[in-house]
Design a protein around this motif. Sequence first.
Motif, PDB file in Angstrom:
ATOM      1  N   LYS A   2     -20.252  44.143  40.620  1.00  0.00           N
ATOM      2  CA  LYS A   2     -21.396  43.427  40.056  1.00  0.00           C
ATOM      3  C   LYS A   2     -22.412  43.144  41.166  1.00  0.00           C
ATOM      4  O   LYS A   2     -22.050  42.661  42.235  1.00  0.00           O
ATOM      5  CB  LYS A   2     -20.906  42.118  39.435  1.00  0.00           C
ATOM      6  CG  LYS A   2     -22.008  41.308  38.830  1.00  0.00           C
ATOM      7  CD  LYS A   2     -21.451  40.030  38.253  1.00  0.00           C
ATOM      8  CE  LYS A   2     -22.604  39.151  37.835  1.00  0.00           C
ATOM      9  NZ  LYS A   2     -22.194  37.790  37.619  1.00  0.00           N
ATOM     10  N   LEU A   3     -23.655  43.458  40.889  1.00  0.00           N
ATOM     11  CA  LEU A   3     -24.713  43.233  41.875  1.00  0.00           C
ATOM     12  C   LEU A   3     -25.173  41.786  41.794  1.00  0.00           C
ATOM     13  O   LEU A   3     -25.673  41.352  40.764  1.00  0.00           O
ATOM     14  CB  LEU A   3     -25.882  44.181  41.606  1.00  0.00           C
ATOM     15  CG  LEU A   3     -27.019  44.127  42.608  1.00  0.00           C
ATOM     16  CD1 LEU A   3     -26.536  44.551  43.990  1.00  0.00           C
ATOM     17  CD2 LEU A   3     -28.128  45.053  42.164  1.00  0.00           C
ATOM     18  N   GLU A   4     -24.940  41.018  42.845  1.00  0.00           N
ATOM     19  CA  GLU A   4     -25.307  39.604  42.848  1.00  0.00           C
ATOM     20  C   GLU A   4     -26.507  39.310  43.737  1.00  0.00           C
ATOM     21  O   GLU A   4     -27.201  38.325  43.517  1.00  0.00           O
ATOM     22  CB  GLU A   4     -24.118  38.762  43.299  1.00  0.00           C
ATOM     23  CG  GLU A   4     -22.950  38.843  42.335  1.00  0.00           C
ATOM     24  CD  GLU A   4     -21.770  38.012  42.764  1.00  0.00           C
ATOM     25  OE1 GLU A   4     -21.813  37.424  43.861  1.00  0.00           O
ATOM     26  OE2 GLU A   4     -20.798  37.948  42.009  1.00  0.00           O
ATOM     27  N   TYR A   5     -26.745  40.126  44.736  1.00  0.00           N
ATOM     28  CA  TYR A   5     -27.848  39.906  45.666  1.00  0.00           C
ATOM     29  C   TYR A   5     -29.092  40.646  45.176  1.00  0.00           C
ATOM     30  O   TYR A   5     -28.996  41.726  44.600  1.00  0.00           O
ATOM     31  CB  TYR A   5     -27.488  40.398  47.071  1.00  0.00           C
ATOM     32  CG  TYR A   5     -26.455  39.533  47.746  1.00  0.00           C
ATOM     33  CD1 TYR A   5     -26.839  38.411  48.467  1.00  0.00           C
ATOM     34  CD2 TYR A   5     -25.109  39.807  47.642  1.00  0.00           C
ATOM     35  CE1 TYR A   5     -25.899  37.598  49.087  1.00  0.00           C
ATOM     36  CE2 TYR A   5     -24.156  39.004  48.249  1.00  0.00           C
ATOM     37  CZ  TYR A   5     -24.562  37.904  48.969  1.00  0.00           C
ATOM     38  OH  TYR A   5     -23.635  37.093  49.565  1.00  0.00           O
ATOM     39  N   GLN A  45     -25.172  49.024  47.084  1.00  0.00           N
ATOM     40  CA  GLN A  45     -24.051  48.200  46.654  1.00  0.00           C
ATOM     41  C   GLN A  45     -22.856  48.393  47.582  1.00  0.00           C
ATOM     42  O   GLN A  45     -22.169  47.435  47.928  1.00  0.00           O
ATOM     43  CB  GLN A  45     -23.683  48.508  45.204  1.00  0.00           C
ATOM     44  CG  GLN A  45     -24.747  48.014  44.236  1.00  0.00           C
ATOM     45  CD  GLN A  45     -24.405  48.312  42.800  1.00  0.00           C
ATOM     46  OE1 GLN A  45     -23.293  48.058  42.376  1.00  0.00           O
ATOM     47  NE2 GLN A  45     -25.354  48.843  42.056  1.00  0.00           N
ATOM     48  N   GLU A  64     -24.771  32.868  50.349  1.00  0.00           N
ATOM     49  CA  GLU A  64     -24.541  32.948  48.913  1.00  0.00           C
ATOM     50  C   GLU A  64     -25.749  33.639  48.282  1.00  0.00           C
ATOM     51  O   GLU A  64     -26.871  33.465  48.746  1.00  0.00           O
ATOM     52  CB  GLU A  64     -24.407  31.537  48.328  1.00  0.00           C
ATOM     53  CG  GLU A  64     -23.123  30.834  48.725  1.00  0.00           C
ATOM     54  CD  GLU A  64     -21.888  31.492  48.150  1.00  0.00           C
ATOM     55  OE1 GLU A  64     -21.924  31.923  46.973  1.00  0.00           O
ATOM     56  OE2 GLU A  64     -20.887  31.594  48.864  1.00  0.00           O
ATOM     57  N   PRO A  65     -25.533  34.406  47.219  1.00  0.00           N
ATOM     58  CA  PRO A  65     -26.685  35.015  46.540  1.00  0.00           C
ATOM     59  C   PRO A  65     -27.604  33.932  45.990  1.00  0.00           C
ATOM     60  O   PRO A  65     -27.135  32.904  45.469  1.00  0.00           O
ATOM     61  CB  PRO A  65     -26.050  35.808  45.391  1.00  0.00           C
ATOM     62  CG  PRO A  65     -24.623  35.976  45.773  1.00  0.00           C
ATOM     63  CD  PRO A  65     -24.269  34.798  46.621  1.00  0.00           C
ATOM     64  N   PRO A  68     -31.223  33.959  40.426  1.00  0.00           N
ATOM     65  CA  PRO A  68     -32.217  34.990  40.064  1.00  0.00           C
ATOM     66  C   PRO A  68     -33.662  34.489  40.059  1.00  0.00           C
ATOM     67  O   PRO A  68     -34.547  35.189  40.494  1.00  0.00           O
ATOM     68  CB  PRO A  68     -31.780  35.422  38.667  1.00  0.00           C
ATOM     69  CG  PRO A  68     -30.308  35.150  38.647  1.00  0.00           C
ATOM     70  CD  PRO A  68     -30.120  33.916  39.492  1.00  0.00           C
TER      71      PRO A  68
END
Length: 73
Positions: A2-5, A45, A64-65, A68
Amino acid sequence: MKLEYGVRIDRLSEADGGGYLATVPELPGCMSDGATPEEALKNVQEAIASWIESAKEWKQHVPEPAPPLARAG
């Protein structure tokens, strides 16, 4: 994965070899490239996972990311 950044994708000039560069502003130096934006995103990724793994090995802080909404702008 899962892309969080947040990821920024820029087109590279032909002088720079063409294609696309994906960078992760929250992880200094974390970047990858690809022939298409989708390929650059897939490749970055893997770079994110490697960046985090290396930071942990070196006992460095892993940011931490950002939420959004904080990335927009």
